[in-house]
Motif scaffolding. Structure first.
Motif, short mmCIF file in Angstrom:
data_model
loop_
_atom_site.label_atom_id
_atom_site.label_comp_id
_atom_site.label_asym_id
_atom_site.label_seq_id
_atom_site.Cartn_x
_atom_site.Cartn_y
_atom_site.Cartn_z
N GLU A 53 57.84 58.19 21.44
CA GLU A 53 56.50 58.40 20.88
C GLU A 53 55.83 59.61 21.49
OE1 GLU A 53 54.55 54.68 21.51
OE2 GLU A 53 55.29 53.79 19.64
N SER A 54 56.26 59.98 22.70
CA SER A 54 55.71 61.17 23.37
C SER A 54 56.50 62.43 23.04
CB SER A 54 55.70 60.95 24.88
OG SER A 54 54.86 59.86 25.23
N GLY A 55 57.46 62.30 22.14
CA GLY A 55 58.23 63.46 21.71
C GLY A 55 59.53 63.68 22.46
N GLY A 56 59.91 62.74 23.32
CA GLY A 56 61.14 62.87 24.10
C GLY A 56 62.30 62.15 23.47
N GLU A 57 63.44 62.22 24.15
CA GLU A 57 64.66 61.56 23.69
C GLU A 57 65.19 60.66 24.79
OE1 GLU A 57 68.07 60.26 21.80
OE2 GLU A 57 66.25 61.17 20.97
N SER A 58 65.49 59.42 24.45
CA SER A 58 65.97 58.47 25.45
C SER A 58 66.86 57.42 24.80
CB SER A 58 64.80 57.79 26.16
OG SER A 58 65.25 56.93 27.19
N LEU A 59 67.72 56.84 25.62
CA LEU A 59 68.61 55.80 25.15
C LEU A 59 68.86 54.83 26.30
CD1 LEU A 59 70.62 54.71 22.95
CD2 LEU A 59 72.35 56.17 24.02
N ALA A 60 68.77 53.54 26.03
CA ALA A 60 69.03 52.51 27.04
C ALA A 60 70.33 51.81 26.70
CB ALA A 60 67.89 51.51 27.09
N ILE A 61 71.17 51.60 27.71
CA ILE A 61 72.44 50.91 27.48
C ILE A 61 72.61 49.80 28.51
CG2 ILE A 61 73.65 52.80 26.33
CD1 ILE A 61 74.83 53.61 28.97
N LYS A 62 73.11 48.67 28.04
CA LYS A 62 73.30 47.53 28.93
C LYS A 62 74.62 47.69 29.68
CE LYS A 62 73.23 42.48 29.03
NZ LYS A 62 73.01 41.25 28.24
N VAL A 63 74.52 47.75 31.01
CA VAL A 63 75.70 47.94 31.84
C VAL A 63 75.53 47.15 33.14
CG1 VAL A 63 77.17 49.57 33.08
CG2 VAL A 63 76.03 50.29 30.97
N ASP A 64 76.51 46.35 33.47
CA ASP A 64 76.54 45.69 34.77
C ASP A 64 77.43 46.53 35.67
OD1 ASP A 64 76.82 44.12 37.01
OD2 ASP A 64 77.20 42.26 35.92
N SER A 65 76.81 47.32 36.52
CA SER A 65 77.57 48.27 37.33
C SER A 65 78.41 47.61 38.41
CB SER A 65 76.63 49.31 37.97
OG SER A 65 75.65 48.68 38.77
N SER A 66 78.24 46.30 38.60
CA SER A 66 79.09 45.60 39.57
C SER A 66 80.50 45.38 39.03
CB SER A 66 78.48 44.25 39.95
OG SER A 66 78.58 43.32 38.88
N ILE A 67 80.66 45.54 37.71
CA ILE A 67 81.96 45.34 37.08
C ILE A 67 82.72 46.66 37.05
CG2 ILE A 67 83.14 44.66 34.95
CD1 ILE A 67 80.71 42.92 34.31
N LYS A 68 83.86 46.68 37.66
CA LYS A 68 84.66 47.89 37.73
C LYS A 68 84.99 48.42 36.34
CE LYS A 68 88.85 49.75 39.87
NZ LYS A 68 90.06 49.44 40.69
N GLY A 69 84.72 49.69 36.12
CA GLY A 69 85.02 50.33 34.85
C GLY A 69 83.89 50.33 33.85
N ALA A 70 82.86 49.52 34.07
CA ALA A 70 81.76 49.42 33.11
C ALA A 70 80.98 50.73 33.01
CB ALA A 70 80.83 48.27 33.48
N LEU A 71 80.68 51.32 34.15
CA LEU A 71 79.94 52.59 34.15
C LEU A 71 80.79 53.71 33.55
CD1 LEU A 71 77.99 52.76 37.53
CD2 LEU A 71 77.03 52.93 35.23
N GLU A 72 82.05 53.74 33.92
CA GLU A 72 82.93 54.80 33.40
C GLU A 72 82.97 54.76 31.88
OE1 GLU A 72 87.48 56.52 33.95
OE2 GLU A 72 86.96 54.51 34.69
N LYS A 73 83.11 53.58 31.31
CA LYS A 73 83.16 53.44 29.86
C LYS A 73 81.86 53.92 29.22
CE LYS A 73 83.81 49.95 26.23
NZ LYS A 73 84.07 48.51 25.94
N SER A 74 80.74 53.55 29.81
CA SER A 74 79.44 53.95 29.25
C SER A 74 79.23 55.45 29.35
CB SER A 74 78.32 53.21 29.99
OG SER A 74 78.44 51.82 29.81
N ILE A 75 79.63 56.03 30.47
CA ILE A 75 79.48 57.48 30.65
C ILE A 75 80.34 58.24 29.66
CG2 ILE A 75 79.99 59.37 32.27
CD1 ILE A 75 78.99 57.41 34.51
N ASP A 76 81.54 57.76 29.41
CA ASP A 76 82.40 58.39 28.40
C ASP A 76 81.72 58.38 27.03
OD1 ASP A 76 84.38 58.87 30.27
OD2 ASP A 76 85.60 57.14 29.69
N GLN A 77 81.09 57.26 26.69
CA GLN A 77 80.43 57.14 25.39
C GLN A 77 79.22 58.07 25.30
OE1 GLN A 77 79.58 52.93 25.37
NE2 GLN A 77 81.59 52.39 24.52
N ILE A 78 78.47 58.17 26.39
CA ILE A 78 77.29 59.04 26.39
C ILE A 78 77.71 60.50 26.28
CG2 ILE A 78 75.41 59.90 27.86
CD1 ILE A 78 74.99 57.13 26.46
N ALA A 79 78.75 60.88 26.98
CA ALA A 79 79.23 62.27 26.92
C ALA A 79 79.70 62.62 25.52
CB ALA A 79 80.35 62.48 27.93
#
Length: 248
Positions: A53-79
């Motif tokens: 609403e302020s003119g910016g760009e943002s995206l929220a993704i559900k990730v449990d970083s305690s789970i091995k590989g969860a962050l890597e998968k999300s980062i690949d998708q964001i990239a």
């Protein structure tokens, strides 16, 4: 403000306290901000809505970083979606406290603390640098407790935060050839829901702080924003204390 216009930032743990303030500040400076959350879906959606609403760009993704590989998968998708990640802010953390005598009874909690506070930071860095252009920025949130503990029952938590400072120094050497800077922000008592709610305890905290007040999440966000921006290009491998003077 547009010091980060055209940049893409990835922030872990962006719905509460310092994390939410960091997300909002980076977005206000023009960055496209992607942030993770574990359970606060409605809060995450509200933050994204406010930024857009302020003119910016943002995206929220559900990730449990305690789970091995969860962050890597999300980062690949964001990239894949944004093409690059210029800024990484490792903010997600949990705090497990208690007497040493009872630690064995809560071993799962202590293991999760290590996974979130240390292993996930390493996973995020290794995953992000594949998509980070030369001159990128990595900022991790540590704790003033890495230098001054100040109370009992925090040994394991503080060990994880001290590890972040050491990790930062090593990464600064490893990533210097690409002009990627790596720094740590070490907050003291910041006014978030992680502080004790008891009035007497809070008063004792304040009395121990030379500036006689708690820090604001926005003040931490301001420091992170500086380290993520163009004016910090000659700063790397450093830890910055923001604690109202309590460690002085």
């Amino acid at each position: 403000m547009s010091t980060l216009k055209g940049k893409t930032a990835f922030v872990t743990g962006g719905t509460r306290g310092m994390g939410a303030a960091i997300v909002k500040r980076l977005a206000a400076e023009g960055a496209n901000v992607i942030f993770t959350y574990v359970s606060s879906e409605q809060t995450a959606e509200n933050i994204v809505k406010g930024i857009k609403e302020s003119g910016g760009e943002s995206l929220a993704i559900k990730v449990d970083s305690s789970i091995k590989g969860a962050l890597e998968k999300s980062i690949d998708q964001i990239a894949l979606k944004y093409g690059k990640i210029d800024i990484l802010v490792n903010n997600a953390a949990i705090s497990v406290k208690g007497p040493l005598e009872t630690a064995s009874e809560r071993i799962d909690e202590y293991d999760r603390q290590i996974n979130v506070n240390i292993r996930a930071v390493s996973e995020a860095v290794r995953s992000v640098i594949k998509y980070m252009p030369d001159g990128g920025r990595i900022v991790s949130i540590g704790s003033v407790g890495a230098k001054r503990i100040g109370s009992p029952y925090m040994s394991d938590y503080i060990a994880t935060k001290a590890a972040i400072g050491a990790y930062t120094r090593g990464l600064a050497w490893d990533l210097a050839p690409r002009n990627i800077t790596v720094n740590t922000v070490e907050p003291g008592a910041i006014d978030t829901d992680m502080l004790p709610g008891d009035d007497a305890v809070r008063e004792a905290f304040i009395n121990a702080i030379p500036l006689k007040r708690f820090g604001k999440p926005e003040e931490v966000a301001g420091l992170v924003n500086f380290l993520a921006g163009p004016e910090s290009s000659y700063i790397t491998g450093s830890s910055f204390t923001i604690d109202g003077g309590i460690s002085a």
